[in-house]
Design a protein around this motif. Structure first.
Motif, PDB file in Angstrom:
ATOM      1  N   LEU A   1      -0.990  14.533   6.074  1.00  0.00           N
ATOM      2  CA  LEU A   1      -1.204  14.919   7.464  1.00  0.00           C
ATOM      3  C   LEU A   1      -1.372  13.686   8.350  1.00  0.00           C
ATOM      4  CD1 LEU A   1      -1.438  17.429   9.206  1.00  0.00           C
ATOM      5  CD2 LEU A   1      -3.908  17.432   8.791  1.00  0.00           C
ATOM      6  N   ALA A   2      -2.034  12.653   7.841  1.00  0.00           N
ATOM      7  CA  ALA A   2      -2.186  11.420   8.615  1.00  0.00           C
ATOM      8  C   ALA A   2      -0.841  10.744   8.842  1.00  0.00           C
ATOM      9  CB  ALA A   2      -3.142  10.475   7.896  1.00  0.00           C
ATOM     10  N   ASN A   3       0.033  10.766   7.832  1.00  0.00           N
ATOM     11  CA  ASN A   3       1.370  10.195   8.006  1.00  0.00           C
ATOM     12  C   ASN A   3       2.131  10.897   9.119  1.00  0.00           C
ATOM     13  OD1 ASN A   3       0.913   8.365   5.986  1.00  0.00           O
ATOM     14  ND2 ASN A   3       2.133   9.428   4.441  1.00  0.00           N
ATOM     15  N   LEU A   4       2.054  12.252   9.133  1.00  0.00           N
ATOM     16  CA  LEU A   4       2.756  13.006  10.177  1.00  0.00           C
ATOM     17  C   LEU A   4       2.166  12.719  11.555  1.00  0.00           C
ATOM     18  CD1 LEU A   4       3.142  16.490   8.410  1.00  0.00           C
ATOM     19  CD2 LEU A   4       4.878  14.705   8.660  1.00  0.00           C
ATOM     20  N   ALA A   5       0.827  12.704  11.637  1.00  0.00           N
ATOM     21  CA  ALA A   5       0.195  12.473  12.929  1.00  0.00           C
ATOM     22  C   ALA A   5       0.440  11.043  13.421  1.00  0.00           C
ATOM     23  CB  ALA A   5      -1.304  12.751  12.822  1.00  0.00           C
ATOM     24  N   ASP A   6       0.340  10.045  12.520  1.00  0.00           N
ATOM     25  CA  ASP A   6       0.602   8.657  12.912  1.00  0.00           C
ATOM     26  C   ASP A   6       2.049   8.471  13.336  1.00  0.00           C
ATOM     27  OD1 ASP A   6      -1.997   8.112  12.335  1.00  0.00           O
ATOM     28  OD2 ASP A   6      -1.609   7.223  10.371  1.00  0.00           O
ATOM     29  N   ASN A   7       2.963   9.138  12.636  1.00  0.00           N
ATOM     30  CA  ASN A   7       4.376   9.050  13.000  1.00  0.00           C
ATOM     31  C   ASN A   7       4.607   9.622  14.401  1.00  0.00           C
ATOM     32  OD1 ASN A   7       7.190   8.444  12.031  1.00  0.00           O
ATOM     33  ND2 ASN A   7       7.431  10.626  12.466  1.00  0.00           N
TER      34      ASN A   7
ATOM     35  N   ASP B   1       0.822  -1.204   0.000  1.00  0.00           N
ATOM     36  CA  ASP B   1       0.000   0.000   0.000  1.00  0.00           C
ATOM     37  C   ASP B   1       0.862   1.263   0.000  1.00  0.00           C
ATOM     38  OD1 ASP B   1      -2.260  -1.528   0.000  1.00  0.00           O
ATOM     39  OD2 ASP B   1      -2.526  -1.465   2.191  1.00  0.00           O
ATOM     40  N   GLU B   2       1.944   1.279   0.773  1.00  0.00           N
ATOM     41  CA  GLU B   2       2.806   2.465   0.837  1.00  0.00           C
ATOM     42  C   GLU B   2       3.575   2.664  -0.460  1.00  0.00           C
ATOM     43  OE1 GLU B   2       5.337   2.942   4.159  1.00  0.00           O
ATOM     44  OE2 GLU B   2       3.692   3.388   5.523  1.00  0.00           O
ATOM     45  N   TYR B   3       4.057   1.570  -1.070  1.00  0.00           N
ATOM     46  CA  TYR B   3       4.742   1.702  -2.352  1.00  0.00           C
ATOM     47  C   TYR B   3       3.819   2.327  -3.390  1.00  0.00           C
ATOM     48  CZ  TYR B   3       8.333  -1.455  -0.510  1.00  0.00           C
ATOM     49  OH  TYR B   3       9.330  -2.027   0.231  1.00  0.00           O
ATOM     50  N   LEU B   4       2.605   1.851  -3.455  1.00  0.00           N
ATOM     51  CA  LEU B   4       1.660   2.348  -4.448  1.00  0.00           C
ATOM     52  C   LEU B   4       1.273   3.799  -4.171  1.00  0.00           C
ATOM     53  CD1 LEU B   4       0.021   1.614  -6.926  1.00  0.00           C
ATOM     54  CD2 LEU B   4      -1.816   0.846  -5.423  1.00  0.00           C
ATOM     55  N   ALA B   5       1.073   4.141  -2.905  1.00  0.00           N
ATOM     56  CA  ALA B   5       0.728   5.524  -2.559  1.00  0.00           C
ATOM     57  C   ALA B   5       1.873   6.473  -2.869  1.00  0.00           C
ATOM     58  CB  ALA B   5       0.359   5.607  -1.079  1.00  0.00           C
TER      59      ALA B   5
ATOM     60  N   ARG C   1      14.273  11.000   3.209  1.00  0.00           N
ATOM     61  CA  ARG C   1      14.632  10.131   2.098  1.00  0.00           C
ATOM     62  C   ARG C   1      13.742   8.884   2.105  1.00  0.00           C
ATOM     63  NH1 ARG C   1      21.300  10.220   2.094  1.00  0.00           N
ATOM     64  NH2 ARG C   1      21.504  12.481   1.745  1.00  0.00           N
ATOM     65  N   PRO C   2      13.288   8.453   0.925  1.00  0.00           N
ATOM     66  CA  PRO C   2      12.452   7.250   0.880  1.00  0.00           C
ATOM     67  C   PRO C   2      13.169   6.035   1.464  1.00  0.00           C
ATOM     68  CG  PRO C   2      12.358   8.445  -1.203  1.00  0.00           C
ATOM     69  CD  PRO C   2      13.449   9.083  -0.387  1.00  0.00           C
ATOM     70  N   PHE C   3      12.426   5.220   2.192  1.00  0.00           N
ATOM     71  CA  PHE C   3      12.894   3.971   2.789  1.00  0.00           C
ATOM     72  C   PHE C   3      13.899   4.193   3.922  1.00  0.00           C
ATOM     73  CE2 PHE C   3      12.283   3.336  -1.822  1.00  0.00           C
ATOM     74  CZ  PHE C   3      11.097   2.639  -1.772  1.00  0.00           C
TER      75      PHE C   3
ATOM     76  N   VAL D   1       7.725   1.215   5.850  1.00  0.00           N
ATOM     77  CA  VAL D   1       9.006   1.024   5.162  1.00  0.00           C
ATOM     78  C   VAL D   1       9.787   2.325   5.064  1.00  0.00           C
ATOM     79  CG1 VAL D   1       8.244  -0.959   3.843  1.00  0.00           C
ATOM     80  CG2 VAL D   1       7.818   1.335   2.949  1.00  0.00           C
ATOM     81  N   GLY D   2       9.421   3.325   5.814  1.00  0.00           N
ATOM     82  CA  GLY D   2      10.163   4.583   5.790  1.00  0.00           C
ATOM     83  C   GLY D   2       9.728   5.529   4.691  1.00  0.00           C
ATOM     84  N   LEU D   3       8.440   5.487   4.293  1.00  0.00           N
ATOM     85  CA  LEU D   3       7.946   6.372   3.247  1.00  0.00           C
ATOM     86  C   LEU D   3       7.007   7.451   3.773  1.00  0.00           C
ATOM     87  CD1 LEU D   3       7.208   3.845   0.355  1.00  0.00           C
ATOM     88  CD2 LEU D   3       9.046   5.516   0.477  1.00  0.00           C
ATOM     89  N   GLY D   4       6.698   7.451   5.059  1.00  0.00           N
ATOM     90  CA  GLY D   4       5.719   8.401   5.601  1.00  0.00           C
ATOM     91  C   GLY D   4       6.131   9.844   5.406  1.00  0.00           C
TER      92      GLY D   4
END
Length: 447
Positions: free
Chosen positions: A348-354, A290-294, A395-397, A411-414
């Motif tokens: 924003l969800a990535n930042l808040a979840d992180n 899901d993260e790769y595709l997003a 940086r990705p990943f 996987v470090g994409l947030g």
């Protein structure tokens, strides 16, 4: 006085010159035209107007000298009448004798003094008696007085006898022609600059993930060529993004099929020691897909909408609160931004979840920037990230395991996805130290 060095003069000149193409193009037109106008005007007044004035003044001085000599030869009322009659009929002069008068002491001169100098030189060359003249008292006449025995001989002459009074018409025509030429030049320059501005706006919009279908090449041939190159580049980039998205969607679909079979077989199999760990591995693999595709898709084709910042933060807070963290929301209720909602909510969800994954307290806040934009801050009380690794975090990943708690999910994409979305909206994300003691991610959007 110390003279600035050439590099200093160059820097000062660069600071004073216009910085826009419109201003510089206008300067290229205006400066030569003004120099030309000044040179032509100076040449006219120096070589023509002063020469004409000198010739007119010499003629008038000769007539005044004749009148003074004629009266001196016959200083009687009859002689004065004869001189006055001939001067009025043939020379357009009014002659009168004022008994027991002397020449005025004060002298009156015009604002430039050009007419006075020419007339004074001519009278001094033709008259051998004291004289006085005034070119300012009467707008249409020149007052000339010559000392005579027993009084003053006064001569009133039309102003055009001493001055080329129509010279201002030339100046008006010159100014009018200059204004007309500058107006035409400004229109043409504005049209050319507008074509470049449209190209810049289209490039800026494409950088934000928007595609302006109304953009067409305009302007000069070189500007049209640049616009055609931009359109070709935009098509290639869009085609590349579509191919990459289709490829990852295909890979995702192909991987989901065996994953679904494995999950089904695991659910039907009898319970065994490693079943729980295997289900966790399958969940993580699906999350990775899901993260790769997003990350590849980026919601680039979504249309922009004006959304309330308060609603965005409340929704992100609700999602982050499911992980067990305490979430605070601080924002004015009247803030709104034009965004692509799905992409921005994901960022924003990535930042808040992180923040919720690495801290017990999360604070979401927003404020209006003086420049007209909006800043959204996501803070936590976790361990944070060292300052020298802030860029590495984007940086990705990049998982930054030594700096943060072990990222068991993802996987470090947030942060990479969040920054990509922010830059796609014309803004950016920066990291810093929060007042809560952990990390602060500041997402800024332009106005």
């Amino acid at each position: 006085m110390k003279i600035p060095s050439p590099p200093v003069l160059k820097r000062l000149l660069k600071r004073r010159l216009p910085t826009t193409l419109w201003g510089r193009s206008l300067l290229i037109i205006v400066v030569p035209v003004m120099i030309m106008q000044g040179a032509v005007t100076w040449a006219f007044f120096d070589a023509h107007w002063q020469t004409v004035n000198a010739r007119l003044s010499e003629g008038l001085a000769g007539d005044v000298a004749w009148a003074a000599d004629a009266y001196a030869r016959n200083p009687t009322p009859d002689g004065l009448a004869e001189v006055a009659d001939r001067a009025e009929r043939y020379m357009a002069l009014s002659v009168a004798f004022q008994e027991d008068r002397v020449l005025p002491v004060e002298s009156r001169r015009g604002p430039t003094g050009l007419v006075d100098r020419a007339l004074g030189s001519a009278l001094a060359a033709r008259l051998d008696r004291p004289f006085w003249f005034d070119t300012t008292r009467y707008p249409a006449y020149v007052d000339i007085q010559v000392q005579q025995p027993g009084g003053v001989l006064r001569v009133i002459a039309p102003r055009e006898r001493a001055v080329a009074t129509q010279a201002h018409i030339f100046v008006f025509w010159l100014l009018g022609a200059t204004a007309l030429l500058l107006g035409i030049a400004i229109l043409f320059i504005r049209n050319q600059v507008r074509a470049i501005e449209r190209l810049a706006d289209a490039a800026e919009a494409f950088g934000r993930g928007e595609s302006d279908a109304r953009f067409k090449p305009h302007g000069a041939r070189e500007v049209r060529a640049a616009a055609q190159a931009f359109l070709a580049m935009r098509e290639r980039i869009q085609r590349h993004i579509e191919q990459r998205t289709a490829l990852l969607a295909s890979v995702s679909h192909d991987l989901r099929t065996p994953l679904t079979r494995l999950r089904l077989e695991l659910a039907l199999a009898p319970a065994f020691k490693r079943s729980t760990a295997m289900r966790a591995d399958l969940d993580e693999m699906e999350h990775m897909i899901d993260e790769y595709l997003a990350f590849a898709r980026g919601e680039a084709g979504e249309a922009a909408q004006t959304v309330s910042v308060r609603d965005l933060l409340d929704r992100a807070a609700a999602d982050a609160g499911r992980s067990g963290a305490r979430v605070e929301v601080e924002t004015p209720g009247d803030l709104a931004v034009a965004i692509r909602p799905l992409a921005f909510r994901r960022a924003l969800a990535n930042l808040a979840d992180n923040a919720a994954a690495h801290g017990e307290t999360v604070r979401l806040s927003a404020r209006a920037l003086p420049s007209g934009g909006v800043e959204i801050a996501v803070e936590d009380d976790g361990p944070g990230i060292p300052d020298d690794m802030h860029e590495e975090a984007f940086r990705p990943f990049s998982r930054l395991d030594p700096s943060r708690n072990q990222n068991r999910k993802g996987v470090g994409l947030g942060l990479a996805i969040a920054r990509d979305v922010a830059r796609g909206h014309g803004g950016d994300i920066t990291l810093g130290r929060s007042d809560l003691g952990g990390l602060k991610a500041a997402l800024r959007l332009p106005g």
